[in-house]
Design an enzyme around this catalytic site. Structure first.
Site, short mmCIF file in Angstrom:
data_model
loop_
_atom_site.label_atom_id
_atom_site.label_comp_id
_atom_site.label_asym_id
_atom_site.label_seq_id
_atom_site.Cartn_x
_atom_site.Cartn_y
_atom_site.Cartn_z
N ASP A 138 0.84 -1.20 0.00
CA ASP A 138 0.00 0.00 0.00
C ASP A 138 0.87 1.25 0.00
O ASP A 138 2.04 1.21 0.37
CB ASP A 138 -0.98 0.02 1.19
N GLU A 159 0.02 -0.92 5.93
CA GLU A 159 1.10 -0.34 6.72
C GLU A 159 0.91 1.16 6.87
O GLU A 159 1.10 1.72 7.94
CB GLU A 159 2.46 -0.65 6.08
#
Ligand code: BES
Ligand code: MN
Ligand code: MN
Length: 456
Positions: free
Chosen positions: A88, A153
């Site tokens: 991400d 994250e």
């Protein structure tokens, strides 16, 4: 090993064209409208893992974004690496400051520009290519490897801790390897042995049920924008010390040995200030700049929203005011304890004239390891061979929430070797990754697996 490294050198151009596809997927975890792209990116990650030769590749569903898992476990008796990274990325605003579109990766002057180039797709991809080189050239890896790439994250790894706790056998390993940080400086490769933690909050104030005419009512009611400013001003003293009672209780003091080691690093304070465009640096006078960003906790206002901010002037008392604030934490501070201390202090400094709401956003524990362990030393040798330079040991001010969870739940050390650069604009417009660092990083990663095998 030589044919593996040869393979890497002859694959240079292919790596870049493949990486462009990975960087083209706008996997922004913070924005719900990108949920489909995030999933597509998880799928792309899994397909790539299969292409490079990993086995049992699968997407693991979580209440949030999928985790991608794959493995190659055909080296009985050899150590097992758990490689962790994230697919991400951060949002791209402000878009107009990008010199080329954030999801159309562009190479300029030996650097690849795109959101996620350094943080963290480019660095994840570097390990994929190192794995591929071994499997294509040697038909095997020197070690066993488990690969875990998550998609949350950048929003605090909310679901990953539970996954790690529930899957200890699946993730059992000898060492965690992560490439999600920066080198100390251009031409100064480094190994990171500590990260700061994080505690993040939103503060909402309400003064009245609606905005008010500031002439008609001004003087009789509190102004939430002003109250918020006054509250925030009470978080730190003039010397930069945080005033939340008990905040420093668990801060592990920096040892003289560590401070002395940091003084030998090639750091130029004047250049640092100039590069940042800061008129003057700020912070705790008794600590050097590196000590402030690596070894000391902070309190930051990440954003404030209140009242009229358009062109011209409007005479108004806003009904509400909001701030996002966060604290970077150092060993041995704990985000839950800091949250309680912070909330108690905010309540204490909030006047009765406003309604207060404090919301906990994400958090993460700080992490530190002893760097004389054999895996860290193996990483040092790998970097030395990949970059032709001995790495320095440093801490980082950023956070990767799951690292301390790995250490606590799996009981294994982590090795952080990042190949980004501090000025590659992670989280900012024009994020990029230096392609020679990427390339040396593929070589160093391939050598790292071999060096870890030698530890036995
Ligand atoms: N890769 C960074 C963390 C990082 C940055 C480590 C620089 C070392 C040097 C990571 O993707 C990140 O941005 N983490 C967030 C964590 C937060 C969203 C919980 C951070 O540090 O703000
Ligand atoms: Mn990252
Ligand atoms: Mn990041």
């Amino acid at each position: 090993m030589l044919s593996v490294i040869d393979f890497i050198h002859t694959s240079r151009d292919r790596y870049i064209s493949e990486l462009k596809h990975y960087l083209a997927i706008p996997s922004i975890s913070a924005l719900p409208e990108h949920a489909g792209d995030v999933r597509r990116c998880a799928e792309w990650t899994g397909e790539e893992m299969r292409r490079v030769g990993l086995e049992n590749v699968r997407l693991v569903e979580t209440p949030g974004n999928p985790i991608v898992y794959g493995e190659w476990l055909q080296a009985p008796g050899a150590p097992t690496i758990l490689f962790y990274g994230h697919y991400d990325v951060q949002p791209v605003d402000p878009l107009d400051l990008w010199e080329s579109p954030p999801f159309d990766a562009t190479v300029r002057d030996g650097e690849i520009y795109a959101r996620g180039a350094a943080d963290d797709k480019g660095q994840v991809f570097m390990h994929f290519k190192a794995i591929e080189a071994h499997l294509r050239q040697a038909g095997r890896l020197p070690v066993n490897i488990k690969v875990l790439i998550e998609g949350e994250e950048e929003v605090g790894s909310k679901n990953l801790d539970n996954f790690v706790r529930a899957n200890k056998a699946l993730l059992a390993s000898d060492v965690v390897v992560i490439s999600d940080s920066a080198m100390f400086d251009h031409g100064v490769p480094s190994i990171c042995y500590s990260l700061r933690g994080l505690a993040y909050f939103q503060i909402d104030l309400r003064g009245t049920k609606s905005d008010l005419h500031s002439g008609v009512f001004g003087g009789a009611v509190a102004n939430p924008a002003m109250v918020l400013a006054q509250m925030l001003a009470q978080m730190k003293d003039k010397g930069g010390r945080i005033k939340i009672p008990g905040f420093y209780e668990d801060v592990r003091p920096l040892s003289e040995v560590e401070r002395a080691a940091w003084r030998t690093l090639p750091f130029n304070e004047k250049k640092y200030r100039k590069d940042l465009g800061a008129p003057k640096l700020a912070g705790e006078k008794e600590f050097s700049v590196l000590e402030r960003v690596w070894g000391r906790p902070t309190f930051e206002v990440n954003g404030i929203l209140a009242g009229f901010t358009g062109d011209g002037a409007k005479t108004v008392i806003p009904a509400v005011a909001m701030a996002k604030v966060s604290m970077r934490l150092v060993p041995n501070q704990h985000p839950d304890k800091i949250a309680e201390l912070f909330e108690a202090y905010v309540r204490k400094v909030a006047p009765k004239t406003v309604e207060l709401k404090v919301t906990r956003m994400h958090g993460g524990k700080p992490w530190i390891t002893e760097y004389d362990n054999p895996f860290v030393q193996a990483a040092g040798r790998a970097i030395e061979q990949g970059f032709g330079k001995t790495p320095v040991f440093c801490r980082e001010g950023g956070s990767i929430p799951v690292v301390s969870t790995f250490q606590e739940e799996l009981g294994v050390p982590a090795v952080l070797f990042g190949v980004g650069l501090p000025d590659e604009n992670a989280h900012a417009p024009n994020e990029r990754l230096d392609l020679s660092n990427f390339h040396n990083g593929v070589v160093a990663s391939a050598i790292l697996y071999e060096e870890i095998r030698k530890i036995g």
